[in-house]
Design a protein around this motif. Structure first.
Motif, PDB file in Angstrom:
ATOM      1  N   PRO A  16      64.663 -15.146  93.085  1.00  0.00           N
ATOM      2  CA  PRO A  16      63.483 -14.840  93.908  1.00  0.00           C
ATOM      3  C   PRO A  16      63.596 -15.256  95.367  1.00  0.00           C
ATOM      4  O   PRO A  16      63.325 -14.441  96.260  1.00  0.00           O
ATOM      5  CB  PRO A  16      62.356 -15.583  93.171  1.00  0.00           C
ATOM      6  CG  PRO A  16      62.820 -15.650  91.764  1.00  0.00           C
ATOM      7  CD  PRO A  16      64.301 -15.829  91.834  1.00  0.00           C
ATOM      8  N   PRO A  17      63.994 -16.502  95.688  1.00  0.00           N
ATOM      9  CA  PRO A  17      64.097 -16.834  97.116  1.00  0.00           C
ATOM     10  C   PRO A  17      65.182 -16.045  97.844  1.00  0.00           C
ATOM     11  O   PRO A  17      64.988 -15.635  98.993  1.00  0.00           O
ATOM     12  CB  PRO A  17      64.411 -18.340  97.109  1.00  0.00           C
ATOM     13  CG  PRO A  17      64.930 -18.640  95.755  1.00  0.00           C
ATOM     14  CD  PRO A  17      64.251 -17.685  94.835  1.00  0.00           C
ATOM     15  N   ALA A  18      66.320 -15.810  97.171  1.00  0.00           N
ATOM     16  CA  ALA A  18      67.409 -15.076  97.831  1.00  0.00           C
ATOM     17  C   ALA A  18      67.019 -13.625  98.077  1.00  0.00           C
ATOM     18  O   ALA A  18      67.171 -13.106  99.191  1.00  0.00           O
ATOM     19  CB  ALA A  18      68.678 -15.162  96.983  1.00  0.00           C
ATOM     20  N   LEU A  19      66.497 -12.963  97.049  1.00  0.00           N
ATOM     21  CA  LEU A  19      66.110 -11.562  97.209  1.00  0.00           C
ATOM     22  C   LEU A  19      64.901 -11.437  98.134  1.00  0.00           C
ATOM     23  O   LEU A  19      64.792 -10.471  98.890  1.00  0.00           O
ATOM     24  CB  LEU A  19      65.806 -10.946  95.849  1.00  0.00           C
ATOM     25  CG  LEU A  19      67.018 -10.786  94.914  1.00  0.00           C
ATOM     26  CD1 LEU A  19      66.580 -10.224  93.568  1.00  0.00           C
ATOM     27  CD2 LEU A  19      68.074  -9.896  95.543  1.00  0.00           C
ATOM     28  N   ARG A  75      62.499  -9.206 102.862  1.00  0.00           N
ATOM     29  CA  ARG A  75      61.192  -9.480 103.464  1.00  0.00           C
ATOM     30  C   ARG A  75      60.874  -8.515 104.608  1.00  0.00           C
ATOM     31  O   ARG A  75      59.719  -8.145 104.816  1.00  0.00           O
ATOM     32  CB  ARG A  75      61.116 -10.924 103.942  1.00  0.00           C
ATOM     33  CG  ARG A  75      61.954 -11.252 105.157  1.00  0.00           C
ATOM     34  CD  ARG A  75      61.861 -12.740 105.512  1.00  0.00           C
ATOM     35  NE  ARG A  75      62.474 -13.047 106.775  1.00  0.00           N
ATOM     36  CZ  ARG A  75      63.777 -13.238 106.946  1.00  0.00           C
ATOM     37  NH1 ARG A  75      64.585 -13.130 105.896  1.00  0.00           N
ATOM     38  NH2 ARG A  75      64.257 -13.525 108.140  1.00  0.00           N
ATOM     39  N   ALA A  76      61.868  -8.088 105.365  1.00  0.00           N
ATOM     40  CA  ALA A  76      61.609  -7.200 106.500  1.00  0.00           C
ATOM     41  C   ALA A  76      61.559  -5.734 106.094  1.00  0.00           C
ATOM     42  O   ALA A  76      61.061  -4.901 106.852  1.00  0.00           O
ATOM     43  CB  ALA A  76      62.676  -7.403 107.579  1.00  0.00           C
ATOM     44  N   GLY A  77      62.081  -5.401 104.925  1.00  0.00           N
ATOM     45  CA  GLY A  77      62.036  -4.008 104.468  1.00  0.00           C
ATOM     46  C   GLY A  77      62.960  -3.073 105.212  1.00  0.00           C
ATOM     47  O   GLY A  77      62.683  -1.871 105.315  1.00  0.00           O
ATOM     48  N   SER A 126      56.453  -3.620  94.534  1.00  0.00           N
ATOM     49  CA  SER A 126      55.320  -2.786  94.942  1.00  0.00           C
ATOM     50  C   SER A 126      55.318  -2.569  96.449  1.00  0.00           C
ATOM     51  O   SER A 126      55.105  -1.448  96.929  1.00  0.00           O
ATOM     52  CB  SER A 126      54.003  -3.444  94.497  1.00  0.00           C
ATOM     53  OG  SER A 126      53.914  -3.500  93.095  1.00  0.00           O
ATOM     54  N   ARG A 127      55.575  -3.640  97.197  1.00  0.00           N
ATOM     55  CA  ARG A 127      55.613  -3.536  98.657  1.00  0.00           C
ATOM     56  C   ARG A 127      56.758  -2.639  99.106  1.00  0.00           C
ATOM     57  O   ARG A 127      56.592  -1.783  99.992  1.00  0.00           O
ATOM     58  CB  ARG A 127      55.755  -4.936  99.255  1.00  0.00           C
ATOM     59  CG  ARG A 127      55.785  -4.994 100.781  1.00  0.00           C
ATOM     60  CD  ARG A 127      55.863  -6.429 101.236  1.00  0.00           C
ATOM     61  NE  ARG A 127      57.124  -7.034 100.868  1.00  0.00           N
ATOM     62  CZ  ARG A 127      58.230  -7.008 101.634  1.00  0.00           C
ATOM     63  NH1 ARG A 127      58.202  -6.384 102.808  1.00  0.00           N
ATOM     64  NH2 ARG A 127      59.336  -7.604 101.245  1.00  0.00           N
ATOM     65  N   LEU A 128      57.930  -2.810  98.507  1.00  0.00           N
ATOM     66  CA  LEU A 128      59.092  -2.014  98.906  1.00  0.00           C
ATOM     67  C   LEU A 128      58.930  -0.547  98.514  1.00  0.00           C
ATOM     68  O   LEU A 128      59.404   0.350  99.231  1.00  0.00           O
ATOM     69  CB  LEU A 128      60.351  -2.598  98.263  1.00  0.00           C
ATOM     70  CG  LEU A 128      60.761  -3.984  98.777  1.00  0.00           C
ATOM     71  CD1 LEU A 128      61.865  -4.571  97.908  1.00  0.00           C
ATOM     72  CD2 LEU A 128      61.216  -3.912 100.231  1.00  0.00           C
ATOM     73  N   ASN A 150      52.689  -5.192 107.687  1.00  0.00           N
ATOM     74  CA  ASN A 150      54.139  -5.229 107.628  1.00  0.00           C
ATOM     75  C   ASN A 150      54.730  -3.829 107.730  1.00  0.00           C
ATOM     76  O   ASN A 150      55.703  -3.581 108.455  1.00  0.00           O
ATOM     77  CB  ASN A 150      54.557  -5.907 106.330  1.00  0.00           C
ATOM     78  CG  ASN A 150      56.056  -6.120 106.215  1.00  0.00           C
ATOM     79  OD1 ASN A 150      56.608  -6.107 105.124  1.00  0.00           O
ATOM     80  ND2 ASN A 150      56.748  -6.335 107.328  1.00  0.00           N
ATOM     81  N   ARG A 151      54.128  -2.882 107.030  1.00  0.00           N
ATOM     82  CA  ARG A 151      54.607  -1.495 107.050  1.00  0.00           C
ATOM     83  C   ARG A 151      54.343  -0.848 108.398  1.00  0.00           C
ATOM     84  O   ARG A 151      55.176  -0.073 108.902  1.00  0.00           O
ATOM     85  CB  ARG A 151      53.930  -0.709 105.936  1.00  0.00           C
ATOM     86  CG  ARG A 151      54.366  -1.137 104.539  1.00  0.00           C
ATOM     87  CD  ARG A 151      53.361  -0.728 103.497  1.00  0.00           C
ATOM     88  NE  ARG A 151      53.063   0.702 103.581  1.00  0.00           N
ATOM     89  CZ  ARG A 151      51.970   1.256 103.069  1.00  0.00           C
ATOM     90  NH1 ARG A 151      51.052   0.509 102.468  1.00  0.00           N
ATOM     91  NH2 ARG A 151      51.788   2.547 103.171  1.00  0.00           N
ATOM     92  N   ALA A 152      53.199  -1.136 109.000  1.00  0.00           N
ATOM     93  CA  ALA A 152      52.884  -0.567 110.306  1.00  0.00           C
ATOM     94  C   ALA A 152      53.870  -1.066 111.369  1.00  0.00           C
ATOM     95  O   ALA A 152      54.354  -0.293 112.207  1.00  0.00           O
ATOM     96  CB  ALA A 152      51.457  -0.919 110.697  1.00  0.00           C
TER      97      ALA A 152
END
Length: 314
Positions: free
Chosen positions: A19-22, A27-29, A221-223, A266-268
């Motif tokens: 989890p922390p590595a991925l 995080r920036a997408g 979900s975010r990605l 983040n997406r914007a």
């Protein structure tokens, strides 16, 4: 049984450090598709590793039951003696109670996972059916307009699925913005994103203490939203999609994927200030390397184990 022990250590390592590595890499997408693949492979590899360990233990017991040369067989025979009461009634009762507890826990986890995923899917299907009943169909396939004061658009899985856009959203968006938002939702359906999210939410509910499952569900979900953003932007441009997303209010139901519901800022920022090519390439390479390590490690362990057994047999 060294193979089973190595696989267990591998699963623990992925659960702890994955989890922390991925999360850091995604995080920036910058490479959302690769990020989704990395998270899914990490989660799937852990689940498959657990299943493989169980199979290996069973195979080892069956193969060495008569010669007694296996540590696992020795342990199983000791447990059988305890269960038969050869060491007294107290150890027998404790062992049987522990066995019942373990079997019950595994059964509860399996049943709960099936029920949770089934309930989430049924809720989504019922929602899609309700949308088709109360919404007004449009000229586009599976797109329905629903009277509502909230400005939102979202999709829900079903047979067939449905893309929902409210009257308030239609009024707030111009033609290009609306087309971009609908293309975003269409990308979700074409990529089977609702089904993926449903399965991951089920795993997160069944394993609430494992960050790999809970954080993985949220990150994927975010990605997936970013993947849908990229698909819509390629068809209608980043500007139309960006202004469309910012015009919508976050109001999609829990079982749906909303255009402006997950990590909107983040997406914007990602759409307005896209990263340089070398940044995307570097992120892609890092995710590809991490994914390859996660996938190859258990496979390599199995291959080495099978090779060792074969060489010993020869």
């Amino acid at each position: 049984m060294n193979v089973a022990a190595c696989l267990l250590l591998y699963s623990v390592a992925v659960i702890v450090f994955g989890p922390p590595a991925l999360g850091f890499l995604t995080r920036a997408g910058h490479a959302p598709r690769s990020g989704v693949a990395a998270w899914l492979i990490a989660i799937g590899s852990v689940l498959l590793t657990w299943l493989t360990v169980v199979v290996l233990v069973i195979v080892d017991v069956v193969a060495h039951w008569h010669d007694g040369g296996s540590f696992v067989v020795s342990c199983v025979r000791l447990l059988c003696d305890l269960a038969a009461g050869k060491a007294g009634s107290a150890p027998q009762v404790m062992l049987l109670a522990s066995a019942v507890a373990v079997v019950g826990t595994v059964a509860v986890i399996g049943i709960r996972l099936v029920r949770v995923v089934g309930r989430l899917r049924a809720h989504a299907y019922e929602h899609a059916e309700a949308v088709r009943l109360v919404g007004r169909p449009t000229g586009e396939r599976d797109v329905y307009v629903v009277d509502a004061a909230e400005r939102t658009a979202y999709c829900v899985a079903g047979k067939p699925p449905a893309i929902v856009v409210t009257t308030a959203a239609v009024a707030a968006l111009d033609e290009r913005e609306l087309a971009a938002v609908l293309a975003h939702e269409r990308a979700h359906l074409d990529g089977h994103h609702p089904r993926i999210v449903t399965a991951l939410r089920g795993l997160a509910l069944v394993f609430p203490r494992l960050a790999l499952m809970t954080r993985g569900a949220a990150e994927i979900s975010r990605l997936l939203e970013m993947c849908a953003d990229d698909a819509a932007a390629r068809r209608h441009g980043k500007r139309a999609l960006l202004t469309g997303l910012m015009a919508l209010a976050a109001g999609a139901p829990a079982a749906a994927l909303g255009a402006a519901d997950v990590a909107v800022l983040n997406r914007a920022e990602r759409l307005a200030l896209p990263p340089a090519n070398h940044v995307r390439v570097r992120t892609q390479a890092a995710l590809t390397s991490a994914t390859a390590m996660i996938a190859i490690a258990p496979l390599g362990t199995l291959v080495l184990g099978v090779s060792g057994v074969f060489m010993c047999g020869v």
